[in-house]
Design a protein around this motif. Structure first.
Motif, short mmCIF file in Angstrom:
data_model
loop_
_atom_site.label_atom_id
_atom_site.label_comp_id
_atom_site.label_asym_id
_atom_site.label_seq_id
_atom_site.Cartn_x
_atom_site.Cartn_y
_atom_site.Cartn_z
N TYR A 57 -12.15 -10.66 -13.68
CA TYR A 57 -12.38 -9.57 -14.63
C TYR A 57 -11.45 -8.39 -14.33
O TYR A 57 -10.87 -7.79 -15.25
CB TYR A 57 -13.84 -9.12 -14.56
N ILE A 58 -11.29 -8.07 -13.05
CA ILE A 58 -10.40 -6.98 -12.66
C ILE A 58 -8.97 -7.27 -13.11
O ILE A 58 -8.26 -6.39 -13.64
CB ILE A 58 -10.45 -6.74 -11.14
N LYS A 59 -8.53 -8.51 -12.94
CA LYS A 59 -7.18 -8.88 -13.37
C LYS A 59 -7.01 -8.69 -14.88
O LYS A 59 -5.97 -8.23 -15.35
CB LYS A 59 -6.88 -10.33 -12.98
N GLU A 60 -8.02 -9.06 -15.63
CA GLU A 60 -7.95 -8.95 -17.09
C GLU A 60 -7.83 -7.50 -17.54
O GLU A 60 -6.98 -7.16 -18.38
CB GLU A 60 -9.19 -9.59 -17.72
N ILE A 61 -8.67 -6.63 -16.99
CA ILE A 61 -8.63 -5.23 -17.45
C ILE A 61 -7.36 -4.52 -16.99
O ILE A 61 -6.83 -3.67 -17.70
CB ILE A 61 -9.89 -4.45 -17.01
N VAL A 62 -6.85 -4.89 -15.82
CA VAL A 62 -5.61 -4.28 -15.35
C VAL A 62 -4.43 -4.77 -16.19
O VAL A 62 -3.54 -3.99 -16.54
CB VAL A 62 -5.37 -4.58 -13.86
N HIS A 63 -4.43 -6.06 -16.53
CA HIS A 63 -3.35 -6.59 -17.37
C HIS A 63 -3.33 -5.89 -18.72
O HIS A 63 -2.26 -5.52 -19.24
CB HIS A 63 -3.53 -8.09 -17.56
N SER A 64 -4.51 -5.69 -19.32
CA SER A 64 -4.60 -4.98 -20.61
C SER A 64 -4.13 -3.53 -20.46
O SER A 64 -3.47 -2.98 -21.34
CB SER A 64 -6.03 -5.02 -21.14
N TYR A 65 -4.47 -2.91 -19.34
CA TYR A 65 -4.09 -1.53 -19.07
C TYR A 65 -2.58 -1.39 -18.97
O TYR A 65 -1.97 -0.49 -19.57
CB TYR A 65 -4.78 -1.06 -17.80
N LEU A 66 -1.93 -2.28 -18.23
CA LEU A 66 -0.48 -2.21 -18.05
C LEU A 66 0.27 -2.53 -19.33
O LEU A 66 1.41 -2.11 -19.52
CB LEU A 66 -0.05 -3.16 -16.94
N ALA A 67 -0.37 -3.28 -20.24
CA ALA A 67 0.28 -3.64 -21.50
C ALA A 67 0.54 -2.42 -22.38
O ALA A 67 1.33 -2.48 -23.32
CB ALA A 67 -0.58 -4.65 -22.26
N ASN A 68 -0.09 -1.29 -22.05
CA ASN A 68 0.12 -0.05 -22.82
C ASN A 68 1.45 0.61 -22.47
O ASN A 68 1.89 1.54 -23.18
CB ASN A 68 -1.02 0.93 -22.55
N PHE A 69 2.10 0.16 -21.38
CA PHE A 69 3.38 0.74 -20.98
C PHE A 69 4.53 -0.11 -21.52
O PHE A 69 4.41 -1.32 -21.64
CB PHE A 69 3.48 0.80 -19.44
N ASN A 70 5.64 0.54 -21.84
CA ASN A 70 6.84 -0.20 -22.26
C ASN A 70 7.60 -0.72 -21.04
O ASN A 70 8.10 -1.85 -21.04
CB ASN A 70 7.76 0.69 -23.10
N THR A 71 7.70 0.12 -20.01
CA THR A 71 8.38 -0.26 -18.78
C THR A 71 7.53 0.17 -17.58
O THR A 71 6.68 1.06 -17.70
CB THR A 71 9.77 0.41 -18.66
N LEU A 72 7.79 -0.46 -16.45
CA LEU A 72 7.08 -0.12 -15.22
C LEU A 72 8.10 0.11 -14.11
O LEU A 72 9.14 -0.54 -14.06
CB LEU A 72 6.14 -1.26 -14.82
N ASN A 73 7.79 1.03 -13.21
CA ASN A 73 8.67 1.36 -12.08
C ASN A 73 8.12 0.74 -10.80
O ASN A 73 7.12 1.24 -10.25
CB ASN A 73 8.81 2.87 -11.91
N PRO A 74 8.72 -0.34 -10.31
CA PRO A 74 8.26 -0.94 -9.05
C PRO A 74 8.34 0.07 -7.91
O PRO A 74 9.23 0.92 -7.86
CB PRO A 74 9.26 -2.09 -8.83
N GLY A 75 7.37 -0.01 -7.01
CA GLY A 75 7.31 0.94 -5.91
C GLY A 75 6.36 2.09 -6.17
O GLY A 75 6.10 2.91 -5.29
N VAL A 76 5.81 2.14 -7.39
CA VAL A 76 4.92 3.24 -7.78
C VAL A 76 3.47 2.81 -7.63
O VAL A 76 3.12 1.66 -7.92
CB VAL A 76 5.20 3.68 -9.23
N THR A 77 2.62 3.72 -7.17
CA THR A 77 1.18 3.50 -7.12
C THR A 77 0.50 4.37 -8.16
O THR A 77 0.68 5.59 -8.16
CB THR A 77 0.61 3.81 -5.72
N LEU A 78 -0.23 3.75 -9.06
CA LEU A 78 -0.97 4.47 -10.09
C LEU A 78 -2.39 4.71 -9.57
O LEU A 78 -3.17 3.78 -9.40
CB LEU A 78 -1.02 3.64 -11.38
#
Length: 428
Positions: free
Chosen positions: A21-42
């Motif tokens: 369940y945690i994986k699902e909600i995090v995947h949906s959450y990250l889908a709101n971004f166009n790009t992601l910066n590796p090395g960053v902690t949200l």
């Protein structure tokens, strides 16, 4: 398709949701971004509008193992690792020396992942691919075990040796690696333990029964690794003590029990490799003193020295960002990554001036071979001794340089004082 992006999700301690369940909600959450910066902690705060994320997730770390620039969501494959902090923390395993009756702290045993080591991996900065290569080494060792590769044909011991001067982060790296493995291999090993053994303590001159102590300690370790669902990371600090004890015993300066203890440790380390869930991590401050019999057992041997210019800059940049994030330095300003400064050929503009000033401090620290430990102390000294009120970023960087120069001056005076007795004796 690029290399997979590892996403480490820290689940809130009170959350009872499943990992899926945690994986699902995090995947949906990250889908709101166009790009992601590796090395960053949200870090998820109370103002987060997504209720599912706010209720169950503490933070989301986008790992940069194989990525150096931002990645597009549509071109990225995610590998999720969901974990919670272990509530048991650390306990000390003690033994009694039969000759003296004294209690000996034989090892500290950490239950991982632990809050104490959170963020440690990300804070360690090297020019080399030390982190990435060591992580791949360990993952490959477990892959070979899973695939039942014949160890009589292809040899590997799951032993890592880190050597170099004090203060360069060798022990921190071992702790961070164990913590990282607890997160990355959580599905394979639901429980992880880090057992920190102080080799120097085991061979203290008054340990007349050190051989028995070693046997008892490793008997406990073998009991732990009998549980194949548990990963045991055995950390031996100051492993050069093995060589010292062996040489002293052979020269007649130590009782023969000492060399029996050394041989016992080497034998026990050999036996550990029979267990596919055991990893041995070792450190040494004196490279030339490491026992050759042990060196031959290490799969990876890496030197960790003082930070280079590039590493020093990124360490100090991270320190300054933390000071601004905590409101110690204000207002918050941008400090550019070194690759951006290089791209503009270190052009002096109003926007880059603070970054260039910090680069000068980093170069001075690297030229003086300041250790990583001492470098991370500079922001505290700069704040405590060389600033008042709430300094701006420019004022704080000036204070950093002053703190650095003071530290170098103090080190020179200590060195001069250590030579003073010899100078006095020469005058007589």
């Amino acid at each position: 398709m690029n290399s997979p992006l590892h996403v480490e999700v820290l689940q809130k301690r009170e959350s009872l949701a499943s990992k899926d369940y945690i994986k699902e909600i995090v995947h949906s959450y990250l889908a709101n971004f166009n790009t992601l910066n590796p090395g960053v902690t949200l870090k998820i705060n109370e103002l987060e509008e997504n209720k599912s994320i706010k209720d169950h997730v503490e933070s989301i770390t986008l790992c940069d193992d194989e990525h150096v620039s931002e990645v597009a969501i549509t071109e990225c494959e995610f590998v999720y690792h969901v974990y919670k902090f272990d509530i048991f923390g650390v306990e000390t395993d003690t033994m009694t020396d039969a000759a003296s009756g004294e209690e000996i702290a034989a090892a500290d045993i950490w239950a991982l992942p632990t809050e104490e080591f959170h963020g440690l991996w990300e804070s360690l900065i090297y020019d080399s691919k030390l982190k990435e290569e060591t992580l791949r080494f360990v993952e490959t060792a477990f892959e070979f075990a899973d695939r039942r590769v014949d160890p009589n044909i292809i040899s590997w011991n799951r032993v890592v040796l880190l050597h170099g001067p004090p203060g360069t982060g060798k022990t921190s790296f071992c702790r961070a690696l164990a913590q990282k493995l607890a997160v990355r291999l959580g599905d394979k090993f639901p429980r992880v333990r880090l057992l920190e053994i102080n080799a120097h303590g085991l061979f203290s001159k008054w340990f007349s029964e050190s051989g028995k102590l070693v046997a008892k300690l490793f008997e406990h370790i073998r009991e732990i690794v009998e549980d194949h669902s548990l990963l045991a990371c055995v950390l031996v600090d100051e492993v050069e003590s093995l060589a010292h004890a062996r040489r002293s015993a052979l020269a007649g300066l130590e009782p023969s029990d000492s060399i029996r203890a050394v041989n016992a440790i080497l034998t026990q380390l050999d036996r550990l490799k029979r267990h596919p869930n055991a990893l041995v991590l070792t450190t040494s401050n004196v490279t030339g003193a490491i026992d050759l019999a042990f060196v031959d057992r290490a799969d990876i041997k890496r030197r960790i020295g003082p930070p280079s210019e590039r590493a020093a800059y990124e360490i100090l940049r991270g320190c300054c960002d933390e000071m601004m994030a905590r409101g110690v330095v204000s207002p918050r300003e941008q400090l550019f990554a070194l690759r951006i400064l290089e791209a503009v050929r270190f052009a002096d503009t109003e926007g880059s001036r603070a970054s260039l000033r910090l680069w000068a401090v980093a170069r001075e620290a690297a030229a003086a071979q300041v250790s990583g430990r001492a470098m991370r102390r500079l922001p505290f000294l700069a704040r405590a001794l060389h600033t008042r009120g709430k300094p701006s970023l420019a004022q704080f960087i000036d204070a950093l340089q002053t703190a650095l120069q003071q530290q170098l001056s103090d080190a020179r005076e200590l060195k001069d004082d250590s030579l003073l007795p010899n100078c006095i004796s020469c005058n007589h």
